[in-house]
Motif scaffolding. Sequence first.
Motif, short mmCIF file in Angstrom:
data_model
loop_
_atom_site.label_atom_id
_atom_site.label_comp_id
_atom_site.label_asym_id
_atom_site.label_seq_id
_atom_site.Cartn_x
_atom_site.Cartn_y
_atom_site.Cartn_z
N ASN A 1 5.64 3.20 3.40
CA ASN A 1 4.47 3.95 3.88
C ASN A 1 4.89 4.98 4.93
O ASN A 1 4.25 5.10 5.98
CB ASN A 1 3.42 3.00 4.45
CG ASN A 1 2.83 2.08 3.41
OD1 ASN A 1 2.24 2.54 2.43
ND2 ASN A 1 2.98 0.78 3.61
N TYR B 1 -0.34 -0.34 -3.70
CA TYR B 1 0.93 0.27 -4.05
C TYR B 1 1.03 0.69 -5.52
O TYR B 1 1.55 1.78 -5.83
CB TYR B 1 2.08 -0.68 -3.72
CG TYR B 1 3.44 -0.06 -3.89
CD1 TYR B 1 3.95 0.80 -2.92
CD2 TYR B 1 4.21 -0.32 -5.02
CE1 TYR B 1 5.19 1.39 -3.08
CE2 TYR B 1 5.45 0.27 -5.18
CZ TYR B 1 5.94 1.12 -4.21
OH TYR B 1 7.18 1.70 -4.37
N SER C 1 1.29 12.88 -4.87
CA SER C 1 1.51 11.51 -5.34
C SER C 1 2.67 11.36 -6.30
O SER C 1 3.20 10.25 -6.45
CB SER C 1 0.23 10.98 -5.99
OG SER C 1 -0.13 11.77 -7.11
N LYS D 1 9.28 11.28 1.11
CA LYS D 1 8.51 10.09 1.43
C LYS D 1 9.15 8.85 0.84
O LYS D 1 9.93 8.92 -0.10
CB LYS D 1 7.07 10.23 0.91
CG LYS D 1 6.96 10.32 -0.61
CD LYS D 1 5.51 10.37 -1.05
CE LYS D 1 5.40 10.46 -2.57
NZ LYS D 1 3.98 10.45 -3.01
N ASP D 2 8.79 7.73 1.41
CA ASP D 2 9.21 6.42 0.92
C ASP D 2 7.94 5.59 0.80
O ASP D 2 7.44 5.07 1.81
CB ASP D 2 10.21 5.78 1.88
CG ASP D 2 10.76 4.46 1.36
OD1 ASP D 2 10.12 3.83 0.49
OD2 ASP D 2 11.84 4.05 1.82
N ASN D 3 7.42 5.49 -0.39
CA ASN D 3 6.16 4.79 -0.59
C ASN D 3 6.24 3.32 -0.18
O ASN D 3 5.28 2.76 0.35
CB ASN D 3 5.71 4.89 -2.05
CG ASN D 3 5.15 6.24 -2.40
OD1 ASN D 3 4.71 7.00 -1.53
ND2 ASN D 3 5.17 6.57 -3.69
N THR E 1 0.83 -1.19 0.00
CA THR E 1 0.00 0.00 0.00
C THR E 1 0.87 1.25 0.00
O THR E 1 2.07 1.19 0.29
CB THR E 1 -0.94 0.05 1.22
OG1 THR E 1 -0.15 0.02 2.41
CG2 THR E 1 -1.90 -1.13 1.21
N LYS E 2 0.25 2.38 -0.30
CA LYS E 2 0.93 3.67 -0.25
C LYS E 2 -0.10 4.76 0.04
O LYS E 2 -1.29 4.59 -0.23
CB LYS E 2 1.64 3.97 -1.57
CG LYS E 2 0.69 4.15 -2.75
CD LYS E 2 1.43 4.44 -4.04
CE LYS E 2 0.46 4.61 -5.20
NZ LYS E 2 1.16 4.83 -6.48
N TYR E 3 0.37 5.86 0.57
CA TYR E 3 -0.47 7.04 0.76
C TYR E 3 -0.32 7.95 -0.46
O TYR E 3 0.78 8.14 -0.97
CB TYR E 3 -0.08 7.79 2.02
CG TYR E 3 -0.33 7.02 3.29
CD1 TYR E 3 -1.63 6.88 3.79
CD2 TYR E 3 0.72 6.45 3.99
CE1 TYR E 3 -1.86 6.17 4.95
CE2 TYR E 3 0.49 5.74 5.16
CZ TYR E 3 -0.80 5.60 5.63
OH TYR E 3 -1.03 4.91 6.80
#
Length: 129
Positions: A77, A104, A54, A72-74, A30-32
């Motif tokens: 998360n 993701y 994004s 960020k580091d997808n 998953t990712k934000y």
Amino acid sequence: QVQLVESGGGSVQAGGSLRLSCGRPDYTYTKYCSMAWFRQATGREREGVATIDSIGRTTYAESVKGRFTISKDNAKNTMYLQMNSLEPEDTAMYYCATTVLVPYESSCPSVQRPEYTNWGQGTQVTVSS
């Protein structure tokens, strides 16, 4: 309720540095979509500090531009706020927030204004002169 886990706050002297982290590295696949940092000094209104969307585009409050960096580091998360050249005026409770969590490899929606629905518990940053 606490939805995101924050860490990295503390007390430093003016001119020092701190790096805050926020997210749910325990999540997988998953990712934000968008992430942001806010802060609130005692007796003051909450204010935006930095955002990252994004595709990695960033924005900063004028008061921190050139001193703070959001990233960020997808895969983890997780998002970060690198704070350099800290000033006493930076003293505040710092909160992270995110928009929706998606698979993701999914695309993120294009929105006029991000809706931050997930929040961290806050981490205190104190800068002494």
